[in-house]
Write an enzyme that holds these catalytic residues in place. Sequence first.
Site, PDB file in Angstrom:
ATOM      1  N   SER A   1     -23.172  56.193   5.273  1.00 25.03           N
ATOM      2  CA  SER A   1     -21.910  56.921   5.158  1.00 25.03           C
ATOM      3  C   SER A   1     -21.175  56.856   6.488  1.00 25.03           C
ATOM      4  CB  SER A   1     -22.188  58.383   4.800  1.00 25.03           C
ATOM      5  OG  SER A   1     -21.031  59.155   5.075  1.00 25.03           O
TER       6      SER A   1
ATOM      7  N   HIS B   1     -20.731  53.747   2.033  1.00 27.24           N
ATOM      8  CA  HIS B   1     -20.233  55.004   1.457  1.00 27.24           C
ATOM      9  C   HIS B   1     -19.038  55.507   2.280  1.00 27.24           C
ATOM     10  CE1 HIS B   1     -21.066  58.729  -0.892  1.00 27.24           C
ATOM     11  NE2 HIS B   1     -20.735  59.400   0.194  1.00 27.24           N
TER      12      HIS B   1
ATOM     13  N   ASP C   1     -16.413  58.614   2.558  1.00 26.61           N
ATOM     14  CA  ASP C   1     -16.160  60.005   2.166  1.00 26.61           C
ATOM     15  C   ASP C   1     -14.681  60.321   2.306  1.00 26.61           C
ATOM     16  OD1 ASP C   1     -18.769  61.155   1.523  1.00 26.61           O
ATOM     17  OD2 ASP C   1     -19.246  60.626   3.597  1.00 26.61           O
TER      18      ASP C   1
ATOM     19  N   MET D   1     -11.849  63.174   1.900  1.00 28.94           N
ATOM     20  CA  MET D   1     -11.695  64.638   1.829  1.00 28.94           C
ATOM     21  C   MET D   1     -10.231  65.007   2.008  1.00 28.94           C
ATOM     22  SD  MET D   1     -14.921  65.835   4.151  1.00 28.94           S
ATOM     23  CE  MET D   1     -16.501  64.984   4.089  1.00 28.94           C
TER      24      MET D   1
ATOM     25  N   HIS E   1     -16.466  58.152  -2.337  1.00 29.41           N
ATOM     26  CA  HIS E   1     -16.837  59.495  -2.813  1.00 29.41           C
ATOM     27  C   HIS E   1     -15.622  60.391  -2.607  1.00 29.41           C
ATOM     28  CE1 HIS E   1     -19.563  63.250  -1.805  1.00 29.41           C
ATOM     29  NE2 HIS E   1     -18.823  63.443  -2.877  1.00 29.41           N
TER      30      HIS E   1
ATOM     31  N   MET F   1     -13.803  63.604  -2.552  1.00 29.17           N
ATOM     32  CA  MET F   1     -13.926  65.070  -2.510  1.00 29.17           C
ATOM     33  C   MET F   1     -12.507  65.622  -2.439  1.00 29.17           C
ATOM     34  SD  MET F   1     -17.130  65.170   0.116  1.00 29.17           S
ATOM     35  CE  MET F   1     -16.862  63.459   0.569  1.00 29.17           C
TER      36      MET F   1
ATOM     37  N   MET G   1     -25.294  66.083  -4.747  1.00 27.12           N
ATOM     38  CA  MET G   1     -25.052  66.557  -3.374  1.00 27.12           C
ATOM     39  C   MET G   1     -26.240  67.420  -2.949  1.00 27.12           C
ATOM     40  SD  MET G   1     -22.303  65.254  -2.226  1.00 27.12           S
ATOM     41  CE  MET G   1     -22.492  66.044  -0.630  1.00 27.12           C
TER      42      MET G   1
ATOM     43  N   ASP H   1     -26.946  62.579  -1.550  1.00 28.87           N
ATOM     44  CA  ASP H   1     -26.027  62.588  -0.403  1.00 28.87           C
ATOM     45  C   ASP H   1     -26.123  63.922   0.333  1.00 28.87           C
ATOM     46  OD1 ASP H   1     -23.890  62.260   1.343  1.00 28.87           O
ATOM     47  OD2 ASP H   1     -22.362  62.146  -0.230  1.00 28.87           O
TER      48      ASP H   1
HETATM   49  C1  DX5 Z   1     -20.719  65.228   3.081  1.00 35.70           C
HETATM   50  C2  DX5 Z   1     -20.584  63.776   2.721  1.00 35.70           C
HETATM   51  C3  DX5 Z   1     -21.727  62.932   3.117  1.00 35.70           C
HETATM   52  C4  DX5 Z   1     -22.069  62.928   4.566  1.00 35.70           C
HETATM   53  C5  DX5 Z   1     -23.553  62.987   4.641  1.00 35.70           C
HETATM   54  O1  DX5 Z   1     -19.779  65.976   2.412  1.00 35.70           O
HETATM   55  O2  DX5 Z   1     -20.385  63.606   1.340  1.00 35.70           O
HETATM   56  O3  DX5 Z   1     -21.609  61.598   2.625  1.00 35.70           O
HETATM   57  O4  DX5 Z   1     -21.635  61.803   5.276  1.00 35.70           O
HETATM   58  O5  DX5 Z   1     -23.906  63.130   5.961  1.00 35.70           O
HETATM   59  P1  DX5 Z   1     -25.380  63.345   6.452  1.00 35.70           P
HETATM   60  O6  DX5 Z   1     -26.183  62.164   6.008  1.00 35.70           O
HETATM   61  O7  DX5 Z   1     -25.203  63.402   7.926  1.00 35.70           O
HETATM   62  O8  DX5 Z   1     -25.870  64.636   5.866  1.00 35.70           O
HETATM   63 ZN    ZN Z   2     -20.505  61.488   0.520  1.00 28.07          ZN
END
Ligand code: DX5
Ligand code: ZN
Length: 225
Positions: free
Chosen positions: A8, A33, A35, A37, A66, A68, A137, A175
């Site tokens: 990620s 991956h 993320d 947001m 992903h 969010m 999650m 994740d």
């Molecule tokens: C959190 C993200 C993850 C994040 C995980 O909301 O969806 O993908 O990068 O990070 P680690 O592996 O550091 O917990």
């Molecule tokens: Zn993620």
Amino acid sequence: MKIELVPSILSSDFAQLGAQAQQAIEGGGSVLHVDVMDGHFVPNLTVGPPVVRSLRKVIQVPMDCHLMIENPDLFIPEFAEAGADWISVHQEACLHLDRTLHLISSHGCKPGVVINPATPVEMLTEVLDLVHHVLVMSVNPGFGGQKFIPNSLNKIAALARVRAERKLEFRIEVDGGVDLTTVGDVVKAGAELLVAGNAVFGHGDVHTDARQLLEAARAATFGRA
Ligand code: DX5
Ligand code: ZN
């Protein structure tokens, strides 16, 4: 079942994004991956389609976006056009989840659905035959480097059971908080797509840290029931 490391980029150094992503892939990451947001669905902001478009030019492995975000239908076409291969949306963010999953497929991407720690796997009963992957999650979404929530293991195992009972083919992704201390348990529970941010990008040597995590994950498959 193929165990894959899914680095990620959230925890990468964004000034070195292309190079660090490449190091993670050379270390064994086989899906990248991203993320996304929006500051509404989760209390943080990250990147959007322009970053996916730039990465697409330098990254050969599938890109796993992903989302969010609220109202993901508004952005799915643009992520697809930017080069996303997999797009996942949160069950909690989608009023019309079936429609959204079909929208992702109609743009040529593999649809995934994500559940937060407080959402039971039963909420997905009616869409499990539509998705390419289910993302569990194992932290509350929004930030990297959080502590793994142990109950996620029960959810992963429940999904693996339902998949076998119903003879379905979705893949199980996890994740949040995946590192050398937790990766064995998540693999034994039945997860095969292992997202890791901090464990891969947070300590300096991206290539080595990715490789060690993947090796630990593969070693755990020998102990799987
Ligand atoms: C959190 C993200 C993850 C994040 C995980 O909301 O969806 O993908 O990068 O990070 P680690 O592996 O550091 O917990
Ligand atoms: Zn993620």
